[in-house]
Design a protein around this motif. Structure first.
Motif, PDB file in Angstrom:
ATOM      1  N   ALA A   1      35.048  33.876  48.137  1.00  0.00           N
ATOM      2  CA  ALA A   1      35.012  35.297  47.779  1.00  0.00           C
ATOM      3  C   ALA A   1      36.420  35.811  47.481  1.00  0.00           C
ATOM      4  CB  ALA A   1      34.387  36.108  48.909  1.00  0.00           C
ATOM      5  N   ALA A   2      37.399  35.338  48.256  1.00  0.00           N
ATOM      6  CA  ALA A   2      38.785  35.754  48.053  1.00  0.00           C
ATOM      7  C   ALA A   2      39.312  35.287  46.706  1.00  0.00           C
ATOM      8  CB  ALA A   2      39.666  35.203  49.180  1.00  0.00           C
ATOM      9  N   VAL A   3      38.906  34.089  46.293  1.00  0.00           N
ATOM     10  CA  VAL A   3      39.322  33.573  44.982  1.00  0.00           C
ATOM     11  C   VAL A   3      38.842  34.515  43.884  1.00  0.00           C
ATOM     12  CG1 VAL A   3      38.947  31.728  43.309  1.00  0.00           C
ATOM     13  CG2 VAL A   3      39.439  31.153  45.689  1.00  0.00           C
ATOM     14  N   SER A   4      37.616  34.988  43.987  1.00  0.00           N
ATOM     15  CA  SER A   4      37.069  35.920  43.010  1.00  0.00           C
ATOM     16  C   SER A   4      37.893  37.208  42.957  1.00  0.00           C
ATOM     17  CB  SER A   4      35.613  36.246  43.369  1.00  0.00           C
ATOM     18  OG  SER A   4      35.079  37.197  42.480  1.00  0.00           O
ATOM     19  N   VAL A   5      38.239  37.727  44.117  1.00  0.00           N
ATOM     20  CA  VAL A   5      39.031  38.964  44.193  1.00  0.00           C
ATOM     21  C   VAL A   5      40.425  38.749  43.599  1.00  0.00           C
ATOM     22  CG1 VAL A   5      40.052  40.674  45.740  1.00  0.00           C
ATOM     23  CG2 VAL A   5      37.772  39.750  46.225  1.00  0.00           C
ATOM     24  N   GLY A   6      41.054  37.623  43.954  1.00  0.00           N
ATOM     25  CA  GLY A   6      42.390  37.320  43.453  1.00  0.00           C
ATOM     26  C   GLY A   6      42.417  37.202  41.945  1.00  0.00           C
ATOM     27  N   ILE A   7      41.382  36.549  41.385  1.00  0.00           N
ATOM     28  CA  ILE A   7      41.284  36.424  39.930  1.00  0.00           C
ATOM     29  C   ILE A   7      41.195  37.812  39.296  1.00  0.00           C
ATOM     30  CG2 ILE A   7      39.795  35.671  38.028  1.00  0.00           C
ATOM     31  CD1 ILE A   7      39.045  33.236  39.711  1.00  0.00           C
TER      32      ILE A   7
ATOM     33  N   GLY B   1      38.823  42.973  35.760  1.00  0.00           N
ATOM     34  CA  GLY B   1      39.463  42.805  37.068  1.00  0.00           C
ATOM     35  C   GLY B   1      38.756  43.603  38.138  1.00  0.00           C
ATOM     36  N   PHE B   2      38.315  44.806  37.795  1.00  0.00           N
ATOM     37  CA  PHE B   2      37.562  45.635  38.743  1.00  0.00           C
ATOM     38  C   PHE B   2      36.263  44.952  39.154  1.00  0.00           C
ATOM     39  CE2 PHE B   2      33.779  48.387  38.765  1.00  0.00           C
ATOM     40  CZ  PHE B   2      33.950  48.999  40.002  1.00  0.00           C
ATOM     41  N   TYR B   3      35.546  44.402  38.168  1.00  0.00           N
ATOM     42  CA  TYR B   3      34.287  43.714  38.462  1.00  0.00           C
ATOM     43  C   TYR B   3      34.508  42.597  39.498  1.00  0.00           C
ATOM     44  CZ  TYR B   3      31.447  45.833  34.735  1.00  0.00           C
ATOM     45  OH  TYR B   3      30.724  46.698  33.958  1.00  0.00           O
ATOM     46  N   MET B   4      35.582  41.839  39.314  1.00  0.00           N
ATOM     47  CA  MET B   4      35.845  40.726  40.224  1.00  0.00           C
ATOM     48  C   MET B   4      36.303  41.219  41.596  1.00  0.00           C
ATOM     49  SD  MET B   4      34.962  38.425  38.203  1.00  0.00           S
ATOM     50  CE  MET B   4      35.226  37.113  39.374  1.00  0.00           C
ATOM     51  N   LEU B   5      37.013  42.329  41.620  1.00  0.00           N
ATOM     52  CA  LEU B   5      37.544  42.874  42.868  1.00  0.00           C
ATOM     53  C   LEU B   5      36.434  43.280  43.839  1.00  0.00           C
ATOM     54  CD1 LEU B   5      40.256  43.755  44.245  1.00  0.00           C
ATOM     55  CD2 LEU B   5      39.829  46.017  43.316  1.00  0.00           C
TER      56      LEU B   5
ATOM     57  N   PRO C   1      43.870  34.216  55.705  1.00  0.00           N
ATOM     58  CA  PRO C   1      44.031  33.275  54.583  1.00  0.00           C
ATOM     59  C   PRO C   1      43.474  33.840  53.283  1.00  0.00           C
ATOM     60  CG  PRO C   1      43.215  32.123  56.518  1.00  0.00           C
ATOM     61  CD  PRO C   1      43.149  33.586  56.821  1.00  0.00           C
ATOM     62  N   CYS C   2      42.386  34.602  53.382  1.00  0.00           N
ATOM     63  CA  CYS C   2      41.809  35.231  52.193  1.00  0.00           C
ATOM     64  C   CYS C   2      42.798  36.222  51.590  1.00  0.00           C
ATOM     65  CB  CYS C   2      40.505  35.945  52.548  1.00  0.00           C
ATOM     66  SG  CYS C   2      39.144  34.827  52.951  1.00  0.00           S
ATOM     67  N   TYR C   3      43.443  36.986  52.439  1.00  0.00           N
ATOM     68  CA  TYR C   3      44.441  37.964  51.993  1.00  0.00           C
ATOM     69  C   TYR C   3      45.598  37.257  51.285  1.00  0.00           C
ATOM     70  CZ  TYR C   3      48.437  41.142  52.512  1.00  0.00           C
ATOM     71  OH  TYR C   3      49.553  41.906  52.286  1.00  0.00           O
ATOM     72  N   ILE C   4      46.062  36.152  51.862  1.00  0.00           N
ATOM     73  CA  ILE C   4      47.153  35.383  51.254  1.00  0.00           C
ATOM     74  C   ILE C   4      46.736  34.842  49.894  1.00  0.00           C
ATOM     75  CG2 ILE C   4      48.535  33.268  51.483  1.00  0.00           C
ATOM     76  CD1 ILE C   4      48.504  33.791  54.540  1.00  0.00           C
TER      77      ILE C   4
ATOM     78  N   MET D   1      47.746  35.218  43.810  1.00  0.00           N
ATOM     79  CA  MET D   1      47.375  35.031  42.392  1.00  0.00           C
ATOM     80  C   MET D   1      48.123  35.966  41.448  1.00  0.00           C
ATOM     81  SD  MET D   1      43.354  34.004  42.390  1.00  0.00           S
ATOM     82  CE  MET D   1      42.765  32.689  43.461  1.00  0.00           C
ATOM     83  N   PRO D   2      48.103  37.292  41.671  1.00  0.00           N
ATOM     84  CA  PRO D   2      48.861  38.154  40.762  1.00  0.00           C
ATOM     85  C   PRO D   2      50.364  38.069  40.975  1.00  0.00           C
ATOM     86  CG  PRO D   2      47.837  39.475  42.485  1.00  0.00           C
ATOM     87  CD  PRO D   2      47.307  38.077  42.628  1.00  0.00           C
ATOM     88  N   PHE D   3      50.800  37.943  42.244  1.00  0.00           N
ATOM     89  CA  PHE D   3      52.238  37.947  42.519  1.00  0.00           C
ATOM     90  C   PHE D   3      52.934  36.694  42.008  1.00  0.00           C
ATOM     91  CE2 PHE D   3      51.811  41.008  46.387  1.00  0.00           C
ATOM     92  CZ  PHE D   3      51.607  42.048  45.510  1.00  0.00           C
ATOM     93  N   PHE D   4      52.236  35.560  42.024  1.00  0.00           N
ATOM     94  CA  PHE D   4      52.823  34.309  41.539  1.00  0.00           C
ATOM     95  C   PHE D   4      52.281  33.923  40.169  1.00  0.00           C
ATOM     96  CE2 PHE D   4      52.931  33.690  46.293  1.00  0.00           C
ATOM     97  CZ  PHE D   4      54.260  34.075  46.415  1.00  0.00           C
ATOM     98  N   TYR D   5      51.457  34.821  39.605  1.00  0.00           N
ATOM     99  CA  TYR D   5      50.945  34.662  38.247  1.00  0.00           C
ATOM    100  C   TYR D   5      50.218  33.340  38.060  1.00  0.00           C
ATOM    101  CZ  TYR D   5      51.008  36.758  33.604  1.00  0.00           C
ATOM    102  OH  TYR D   5      50.658  37.403  32.438  1.00  0.00           O
ATOM    103  N   SER D   6      49.351  33.003  39.012  1.00  0.00           N
ATOM    104  CA  SER D   6      48.668  31.716  38.940  1.00  0.00           C
ATOM    105  C   SER D   6      47.445  31.702  39.847  1.00  0.00           C
ATOM    106  CB  SER D   6      49.621  30.588  39.347  1.00  0.00           C
ATOM    107  OG  SER D   6      48.931  29.381  39.539  1.00  0.00           O
ATOM    108  N   ILE D   7      46.283  31.366  39.279  1.00  0.00           N
ATOM    109  CA  ILE D   7      45.078  31.212  40.086  1.00  0.00           C
ATOM    110  C   ILE D   7      45.225  30.016  41.023  1.00  0.00           C
ATOM    111  CG2 ILE D   7      42.600  30.651  39.976  1.00  0.00           C
ATOM    112  CD1 ILE D   7      42.500  32.168  37.316  1.00  0.00           C
ATOM    113  N   SER D   8      45.785  28.933  40.504  1.00  0.00           N
ATOM    114  CA  SER D   8      45.898  27.719  41.316  1.00  0.00           C
ATOM    115  C   SER D   8      46.837  27.915  42.504  1.00  0.00           C
ATOM    116  CB  SER D   8      46.379  26.549  40.453  1.00  0.00           C
ATOM    117  OG  SER D   8      47.618  26.836  39.848  1.00  0.00           O
ATOM    118  N   GLU D   9      47.903  28.709  42.339  1.00  0.00           N
ATOM    119  CA  GLU D   9      48.801  28.972  43.466  1.00  0.00           C
ATOM    120  C   GLU D   9      48.066  29.736  44.563  1.00  0.00           C
ATOM    121  OE1 GLU D   9      51.444  27.554  43.835  1.00  0.00           O
ATOM    122  OE2 GLU D   9      52.472  27.246  41.941  1.00  0.00           O
TER     123      GLU D   9
END
Length: 460
Positions: A133-139, A382-386, A402-405, A410-418
């Motif tokens: 779920a956190a991955v979805s929000v981060g994206i 982005g809103f939909y995913m949030l 961990p979900c918060y991290i 994702m946005p701060f390091f500009y990478s989904i994989s990070e």
């Protein structure tokens, strides 16, 4: 025939619902036909040819998803991965785009092998439900951030990022832009967000695409009124479609099969392949998690049924896309919009694929759509995913932290994989040290992933 092949009744849907859902999905992600060519043009690739490659890769990938997995997910060249290709690998690392495309092709072949051997499926299933779920929000935050940047609403500054100002924009970019080019486009983008938001609230079908088209139309009106003045030297072009060549499909020749295997065995080339492989693997897994969880398609254990077919479709699409001349083709988060409209089977995907094929004949329109008009789409997606943040269990700090991290990375390091990397590391380390690992039955693969991610940060 359609009933039997797509199992419509079994999935609680019908032909009309599926077709409308497919149209909705296309309308929400058609912006990639405008955005991808402009991004890859920065790497020196022919914009018209990339448009054709983008449409073909989307068509093939989405068809594969329908035929191999019977899912309503659509595929297209991935946002973020195209920027990584153009700005990091080509412009940053100095590789020719032909070499970078070859890396994408090889990565696709490797993905096909991994998909057939259940490796990617195992990784998907190993990630805990809260973290999915956190991955979805981060994206969602990541996509919104890209939109804000594309519209110049957010620019670089003394605080790393700051709200647009004409003086700040000129200082950061070393140019002499004016309100009549950059300033008005920022204002139009903000208006576009408001318009798209109204359309979403009113539940207008295709609200994302309508938002793009209305914002673009306002820009054209401003151009006719002299409020917007094109300045190609600064990257602000005419907003009017160029129909001088009619509705002919742009030739794909400048980018088709332009693979360069000359440095395939060099260490640097292997590093580039690994970088694409790593980013794509976890971007794809992250997007599949985000889309399926948003669409409520995961089972009680957080697993996606028939995921092997979905992953294989993704891998084939990436390989084919590289041959066509575009970057990694992957499952799109906007597919959730079609599912929201009731799409449940591959018939939704087939409909979307057909529309990508028809879009080939409308290249002058898509190539004229400016970034300030597509930016509101990214911000609203982005809103939909949030909204998936409500599925995270904040009552358990060992789960929530961990979900918060993961989300902020994702946005701060500009990478989904990070984001996935840091989320996995944080999840394993925090639960292990606090003695909660045994109770939560963290899988062996999660430990392996955490170790691999830590080694990546040490050695790469």
């Amino acid at each position: 025939m359609l009933e039997k092949f797509f199992k419509l009744s079994e999935n609680g849907t019908d032909v009309k619902t599926e077709v409308l859902a497919g149209i909705t999905t296309f309308m929400t992600m058609a912006y990639i036909l405008a955005v991808n060519p402009s991004i890859l043009a920065a790497a020196g690739m022919d914009q018209g040819a990339v448009f054709t490659a983008t449409a073909l890769a989307s068509l093939v990938g989405t068809l594969m998803m329908a035929l191999l997995a019977n899912y309503p997910f659509a595929l297209a060249p991935g946002m973020g991965l195209n920027a990584y290709f153009a700005y990091t690998v080509v412009l940053g690392m100095g590789y020719k785009w032909e070499v970078a495309l070859t890396a994408v092709f090889v990565e696709g072949i490797v993905f096909i092998i991994l998909s057939l051997t259940n490796v990617r499926e195992a990784i998907f299933n190993a990630i805990p439900k809260n973290l999915k779920a956190a991955v979805s929000v981060g994206i969602g935050l990541f996509i919104a951030f890209i939109g804000l940047q594309n519209a110049n609403i957010v620019i670089g500054g003394a605080t790393l990022v700051e709200l647009f100002s004409l003086e700040g924009y000129n200082s950061v970019n070393g140019v002499e832009a004016a309100f009549n080019n950059v300033g008005i486009t920022v204002l139009l983008a903000v208006i576009g967000v408001v318009i798209t938001g109204i359309l979403v609230i009113k539940n207008i079908k295709g609200n994302i695409l309508w938002g793009i088209l209305i914002t673009w139309a306002l820009g054209i009106i401003c151009q006719f009124a002299g409020i917007y003045v094109p300045n190609p030297e600064l990257g602000f072009y005419s907003l009017l479609p160029d129909f001088s060549n009619g509705l002919a499909i742009p030739s794909i020749a400048p980018v088709f099969a332009k693979l360069d295997f000359s440095g395939v065995f060099s260490l640097n080339f292997i590093v580039v392949i690994f970088a694409f492989l790593f980013v794509d693997m976890f971007d794809t897994i992250g997007t599949l998690i985000g889309v399926s969880s948003k669409a409520d398609m995961l089972d009680e254990e957080g697993r996606l049924p028939h995921i092997k077919g979905a992953l294989l479709a993704d891998a084939i699409a990436t390989t084919a896309g590289a041959v066509f001349g575009t970057t990694t083709t992957t499952t799109y988060v906007e597919s959730a919009s079609g599912v929201t409209e009731g799409g449940r089977t591959g018939l939704t995907a087939i409909t979307t694929a057909i529309l990508f094929g028809l879009a080939l004949f409308l290249s002058p329109i898509f190539l004229a759509i400016p970034s300030f008009a597509t930016a509101p789409a990214l911000i609203v997606v982005g809103f939909y995913m949030l909204t998936n943040v409500s599925n995270i269990d904040f009552g358990d700090i060992a789960e929530a932290l961990p979900c918060y991290i993961c989300i902020i990375a994702m946005p701060f390091f500009y990478s989904i994989s990070e984001g996935i990397s840091m989320g996995v590391i944080a999840y394993v380390v925090l639960n292990l040290i606090t003695g909660k690992a045994k109770d939560k039955k963290i899988s062996v693969l999660m430990y392996v992933l955490a170790i691999l991610f830590i080694l990546k940060y040490i050695f790469l």
